[in-house]
Design an enzyme around this catalytic site. Structure first.
Site, PDB file in Angstrom:
ATOM      1  N   LYS A   1      53.224  -5.619  -6.552  1.00 15.48           N
ATOM      2  CA  LYS A   1      52.310  -6.750  -6.435  1.00 15.48           C
ATOM      3  C   LYS A   1      51.641  -6.179  -5.325  1.00 15.48           C
ATOM      4  O   LYS A   1      52.153  -6.197  -3.896  1.00 15.48           O
ATOM      5  CB  LYS A   1      53.241  -8.055  -6.163  1.00 15.48           C
ATOM      6  CG  LYS A   1      52.250  -9.336  -6.163  1.00 15.48           C
ATOM      7  CD  LYS A   1      53.015 -10.378  -5.918  1.00 15.48           C
ATOM      8  CE  LYS A   1      52.454 -11.678  -5.843  1.00 15.48           C
ATOM      9  NZ  LYS A   1      51.075 -11.419  -4.885  1.00 15.48           N
TER      10      LYS A   1
ATOM     11  N   CYS B   1      35.712 -30.600  23.187  1.00 18.08           N
ATOM     12  CA  CYS B   1      36.367 -29.441  23.601  1.00 18.08           C
ATOM     13  C   CYS B   1      37.577 -29.639  24.431  1.00 18.08           C
ATOM     14  O   CYS B   1      37.573 -30.632  25.587  1.00 18.08           O
ATOM     15  CB  CYS B   1      35.566 -28.514  24.557  1.00 18.08           C
ATOM     16  SG  CYS B   1      36.513 -27.288  25.503  1.00 18.08           S
TER      17      CYS B   1
ATOM     18  N   LYS C   1      58.698 -11.816  -5.799  1.00 17.41           N
ATOM     19  CA  LYS C   1      58.608 -11.509  -4.401  1.00 17.41           C
ATOM     20  C   LYS C   1      59.902 -11.012  -3.629  1.00 17.41           C
ATOM     21  O   LYS C   1      60.946 -11.293  -3.708  1.00 17.41           O
ATOM     22  CB  LYS C   1      58.200 -12.892  -3.604  1.00 17.41           C
ATOM     23  CG  LYS C   1      56.854 -13.729  -4.111  1.00 17.41           C
ATOM     24  CD  LYS C   1      55.830 -12.979  -3.635  1.00 17.41           C
ATOM     25  CE  LYS C   1      55.209 -13.891  -2.450  1.00 17.41           C
ATOM     26  NZ  LYS C   1      53.985 -13.585  -1.977  1.00 17.41           N
TER      27      LYS C   1
ATOM     28  N   TYR D   1      42.608  -1.524  -7.872  1.00 20.35           N
ATOM     29  CA  TYR D   1      43.309  -1.296  -8.971  1.00 20.35           C
ATOM     30  C   TYR D   1      43.076  -2.351 -10.101  1.00 20.35           C
ATOM     31  O   TYR D   1      43.210  -3.466  -9.640  1.00 20.35           O
ATOM     32  CB  TYR D   1      44.760  -1.268  -8.324  1.00 20.35           C
ATOM     33  CG  TYR D   1      45.197  -0.052  -7.462  1.00 20.35           C
ATOM     34  CD1 TYR D   1      45.209   1.234  -8.211  1.00 20.35           C
ATOM     35  CD2 TYR D   1      45.250  -0.087  -6.132  1.00 20.35           C
ATOM     36  CE1 TYR D   1      45.442   2.535  -7.241  1.00 20.35           C
ATOM     37  CE2 TYR D   1      45.602   0.762  -5.491  1.00 20.35           C
ATOM     38  CZ  TYR D   1      45.443   2.242  -5.950  1.00 20.35           C
ATOM     39  OH  TYR D   1      45.634   3.150  -4.954  1.00 20.35           O
TER      40      TYR D   1
ATOM     41  N   CYS E   1      31.999 -25.176  30.966  1.00 23.19           N
ATOM     42  CA  CYS E   1      33.362 -25.249  30.281  1.00 23.19           C
ATOM     43  C   CYS E   1      34.415 -24.252  30.997  1.00 23.19           C
ATOM     44  O   CYS E   1      34.219 -23.070  31.018  1.00 23.19           O
ATOM     45  CB  CYS E   1      33.635 -24.900  28.786  1.00 23.19           C
ATOM     46  SG  CYS E   1      35.097 -25.039  27.819  1.00 23.19           S
TER      47      CYS E   1
ATOM     48  N   CYS F   1      32.797 -24.655  21.112  1.00 22.48           N
ATOM     49  CA  CYS F   1      32.440 -25.467  22.405  1.00 22.48           C
ATOM     50  C   CYS F   1      31.408 -25.596  22.950  1.00 22.48           C
ATOM     51  O   CYS F   1      30.728 -24.071  22.863  1.00 22.48           O
ATOM     52  CB  CYS F   1      33.335 -25.349  23.365  1.00 22.48           C
ATOM     53  SG  CYS F   1      32.823 -25.906  25.086  1.00 22.48           S
TER      54      CYS F   1
ATOM     55  N   CYS G   1      36.834 -28.956  28.443  1.00 20.04           N
ATOM     56  CA  CYS G   1      35.681 -29.503  28.992  1.00 20.04           C
ATOM     57  C   CYS G   1      35.196 -30.800  28.617  1.00 20.04           C
ATOM     58  O   CYS G   1      34.408 -31.430  29.085  1.00 20.04           O
ATOM     59  CB  CYS G   1      34.323 -28.787  29.239  1.00 20.04           C
ATOM     60  SG  CYS G   1      33.753 -28.091  27.748  1.00 20.04           S
TER      61      CYS G   1
ATOM     62  N   ASP H   1      49.186  -6.174  -2.275  1.00 18.43           N
ATOM     63  CA  ASP H   1      48.940  -7.459  -1.149  1.00 18.43           C
ATOM     64  C   ASP H   1      47.446  -7.231  -0.887  1.00 18.43           C
ATOM     65  O   ASP H   1      47.124  -6.474   0.316  1.00 18.43           O
ATOM     66  CB  ASP H   1      49.630  -7.179  -0.081  1.00 18.43           C
ATOM     67  CG  ASP H   1      49.637  -8.672   0.731  1.00 18.43           C
ATOM     68  OD1 ASP H   1      49.353  -9.739   0.193  1.00 18.43           O
ATOM     69  OD2 ASP H   1      50.225  -8.847   1.728  1.00 18.43           O
TER      70      ASP H   1
ATOM     71  N   GLU I   1      54.387  -4.134 -12.708  1.00 14.91           N
ATOM     72  CA  GLU I   1      53.312  -3.725 -11.846  1.00 14.91           C
ATOM     73  C   GLU I   1      53.741  -3.886 -10.328  1.00 14.91           C
ATOM     74  O   GLU I   1      54.212  -5.018 -10.233  1.00 14.91           O
ATOM     75  CB  GLU I   1      51.999  -4.165 -11.892  1.00 14.91           C
ATOM     76  CG  GLU I   1      51.440  -4.324 -13.317  1.00 14.91           C
ATOM     77  CD  GLU I   1      50.403  -5.150 -13.463  1.00 14.91           C
ATOM     78  OE1 GLU I   1      50.028  -5.947 -12.623  1.00 14.91           O
ATOM     79  OE2 GLU I   1      49.823  -5.318 -14.589  1.00 14.91           O
TER      80      GLU I   1
HETATM   81 ZN   LIG Z   1      34.807 -26.278  26.531  1.00 17.44          ZN
END
Ligand SMILES: [Zn+2]
Length: 672
Positions: free
Chosen positions: A119, A409, A317, A228, A433, A427, A412, A121, A117
């Site tokens: 493969k 963050c 593969k 499939y 920020c 954040c 900030c 993705d 078959e």
């Molecule tokens: Zn931030």
């Protein structure tokens, strides 16, 4: 009404919650545990009772209510489904030698048959049918437990929702959900043209996964997927004793099997994979290899499994444009909404004709999927039209460092949170920020929003660093002679920027609102919003959550987020500052707007003396419009109205960026 439970004494909200959780419990017993405790009639009666209550009290509908899953409305999250038979993955081979070794070990002789078959993705899913009806569909997940994606699976036309009378009572079909290449290209082209409103996907598989995991099945339906089938995991009737026979059986039940599937002998292995490899560019689906399965079920059962993979099937593969490199560090980039995106910094490597030194890792789930840590040797691949990415980990040194989202963050220092139901970290610094502020201004200037010519991303950063702009509206208050003094700028560039900013003043209300980056409320939603309220900003600001729900594209989450945003002083300030700076859009006639004016949620401060009325008269009139009048200027104040001889309050308002209006504006607002 047939009362399945006695709920007459309690509130409708509590009744609905009880009914909803009871139904979820029963459904789980039925589907997941295979141990129902109630008959179908009782389930249906209870279901109908809940539905009736929901019609009477839509405000109490729980988004997780079982009724919400029919017809595939927006879900709050995914129900986990435990696979009755684990969904295993195949081992991969990359060379002829590995492939030969595998089949030698499997005891194949020249007369054996193999099912070959392509493969695909895509995304492996399990479709479970009870009494010839699709009971649920689940993703592979970790192989043991997947996510319930029934609502989106039902949008895939190649999957039968009901089977013929001849079909077995219990049937579990497995296969791959894919997005065809031409659909994927179209979707990404649209996403790119949208300037970031729709997300672009790195490949067909991500697009298929993103679509299948889309909470809103109406959105999912707009991104066609295909399916499939490749296996039967459970069946209540006797099955053919070969894999090919079973595929034939699935086909008769109405499930598509890929046309490139073939029955071959060991001598044909190389020929088959070469042929598919040669054809892969022209195939409709993205293919990353071929799969070989021993056809005889008896032979399969003799071989069994090794750890989590069958010993009777292997994935060969295809080679890709890949190079090895080292993951040096992961940076977290902060976007306009505060979302933190991990970016891999790699030792520079030449792949597919370009040097790559960084690559987005999307989110922590992707990092976990790859089992990636700092210091790992990784494979970076770059196919045509695809952004380079880390595809797998080759080796994991002992001193590798785990990647986790920062708790603060990087820009900030504010706390980083993960919103429930979301993969991403965010954040909480908001406009404080710097990274968010810069991203927000860049977004504001985007072609599909305020469309500011001459304001590139670098210039936004430069203006921000020079402290000339902190928020988008500051662009309209720039001092261009100072801008001209910036390194690398000069008169000419400053003039170009000035012209660009001036030209952007004439715009539309939906763009102004979309440029504010309200969470979950994108460009199309803002377009619907202004259409619904006929470009009446005051009506939009005054709308209740229920009224917002009437807007096309708006669900409860969007309505709530928009409602809250419109009540934030900073939001109102931004809009007021834009208007004050001369940003205009076509709106309803002034008279109609004045009559319908509501200043609800606004906070005004009056200062100085007025000619047409006393300050307290003005206060009364403003209060009648739903506006709060404060005595001192603070960040929460949305408007300062300055009369003659205004003093320190005016100075303070200007200093902290509160929009200032004059008496004429006041008169127009209170309708005099
Ligand atoms: Zn931030």
């Amino acid at each position: 009404m047939n009362h399945a439970l006695d709920l007459s004494a309690i509130s409708p909200e509590a009744s609905m919650a009880t009914l909803s959780s009871t139904l979820i419990h029963w459904a789980r017993e039925y589907y997941t545990l295979d141990a129902p405790t109630v008959c179908d009639n009782k389930y249906d009666a209870t279901f109908n009772e809940l539905k009736a209550l929901e019609e009477l009290h839509p405000e109490f509908i729980n988004p997780n209510s079982p009724t919400q899953r029919i017809g595939g409305d927006r879900l709050e999250g995914f129900v986990q489904i435990r696979h009755k038979t684990p969904m295993l993955s195949l081992n991969n081979v990359y060379t002829d030698q590995e492939q030969e070794d595998f089949f030698t070990k499997a005891g194949l002789n020249i007369y054996s048959h193999i099912i070959a078959e392509p493969k695909l993705d895509g995304l492996a899913v399990s479709l479970y049918y009870v009494n010839r009806k699709l009971a649920y569909a689940a993703t592979r997940g970790d192989g043991q437990t997947g996510e319930d994606v029934t609502h989106n699976i039902k949008t895939i036309h190649s999957i039968p929702v009901e089977l013929d009378d001849s079909a077995p009572a219990i049937l579990e079909v497995r296969g791959e959900v894919v997005m065809k290449k031409h659909i994927f290209s179209k979707l990404n082209a649209k996403a790119q043209a949208s300037g970031g409103e729709f997300r672009t996907f790195a490949n067909c598989r991500n697009a298929a996964a993103g679509t299948l995991r889309q909470l809103d099945s109406q959105k999912a339906a707009k991104r066609p997927l295909d399916f499939y089938a490749y296996a039967i995991a459970e069946c209540s009737s006797e099955l053919p004793d070969t894999h090919s026979g079973r595929l034939g059986f699935i086909t008769t039940l109405g499930f598509p099997v890929h046309t490139a599937v073939q029955r071959i002998t060991p001598a044909g292995l190389g020929k088959y994979s070469d042929a598919i490899y040669a054809r892969r560019e022209s195939m409709n689906e993205e293919i990353d290899g071929v799969v070989f399965k021993i056809d005889s079920i008896a032979h399969q059962e003799r071989l069994g499994f090794v750890s989590r993979a069958p010993k009777w099937a292997i994935a060969r593969k295809f080679p890709a444009d890949e190079k090895e490199t080292t993951l040096e560090i992961v940076d977290w980039q902060v976007g306009a909404s505060g979302i933190l995106t991990p970016v891999a910094r790699l030792s520079p490597v030449h792949v597919g004709g370009v040097t790559i030194s960084n690559s987005t890792l999307h989110n922590l789930n992707e990092i976990r999927r790859l089992d990636l840590a700092i210091g790992d040797r990784v494979v970076v691949s770059r196919a045509a039209d695809v952004i380079p990415k880390v595809t797998s980990v080759l080796s994991r040194p002992l001193d590798r460092q785990t990647i986790s989202a920062p708790t603060e963050c990087p820009s900030c220092g504010s706390t980083v949170v993960q919103d429930s139901g979301h993969v991403a970290y965010r954040c909480t610094g908001g406009t404080r920020c710097p990274a968010q502020a810069v991203a927000l201004i860049k977004r504001f200037a985007r072609r599909d929003l305020m469309d500011i010519d001459g304001l590139g991303e670098k210039l936004v950063e430069q203006l921000y660093e020079a402290n000339f702009i902190q928020k988008p509206s500051d662009l309209y208050y720039l001092c261009f002679s100072a801008v001209a003094e910036l390194p690398g700028m000069g008169e000419k560039s400053a003039l170009k920027l000035k012209k660009g900013i001036e030209a952007s003043r004439e715009t539309t209300l939906d763009k102004v609102l979309a440029a504010q980056n309200i969470r979950e409320v994108g460009r199309s939603a803002c377009r619907e919003l202004t259409k619904h309220f006929d470009n009446d900003l005051h009506a939009i600001f005054a709308a209740t959550q229920e009224q917002l729900l009437d807007v096309e594209l708006f669900g409860p989450v969007m309505a709530e987020l928009a409602y809250n945003a419109f009540r934030e002083p900073s939001f109102q300030q931004e809009i007021a500052r834009l208007r004050y700076a001369g940003v205009v859009w076509p709106e309803k006639s002034t008279k109609a707007a004045a009559e319908g004016d509501s200043l609800e949620g606004q906070v005004w401060v009056l200062t100085g003396t007025f000619t047409s009325m006393t300050r307290s008269e003005a206060e009364t009139k403003l209060a009648a419009k739903g506006c709060r009048v404060a005595s001192s200027v603070s960040k929460n104040v949305t408007t300062l109205c300055a009369g003659a001889k205004a003093g320190s309050k005016l100075a303070k308002a200007e200093k902290i960026g509160v929009p200032v209006v004059d008496e004429d504006y006041l008169l127009s607002v209170i309708g005099e």
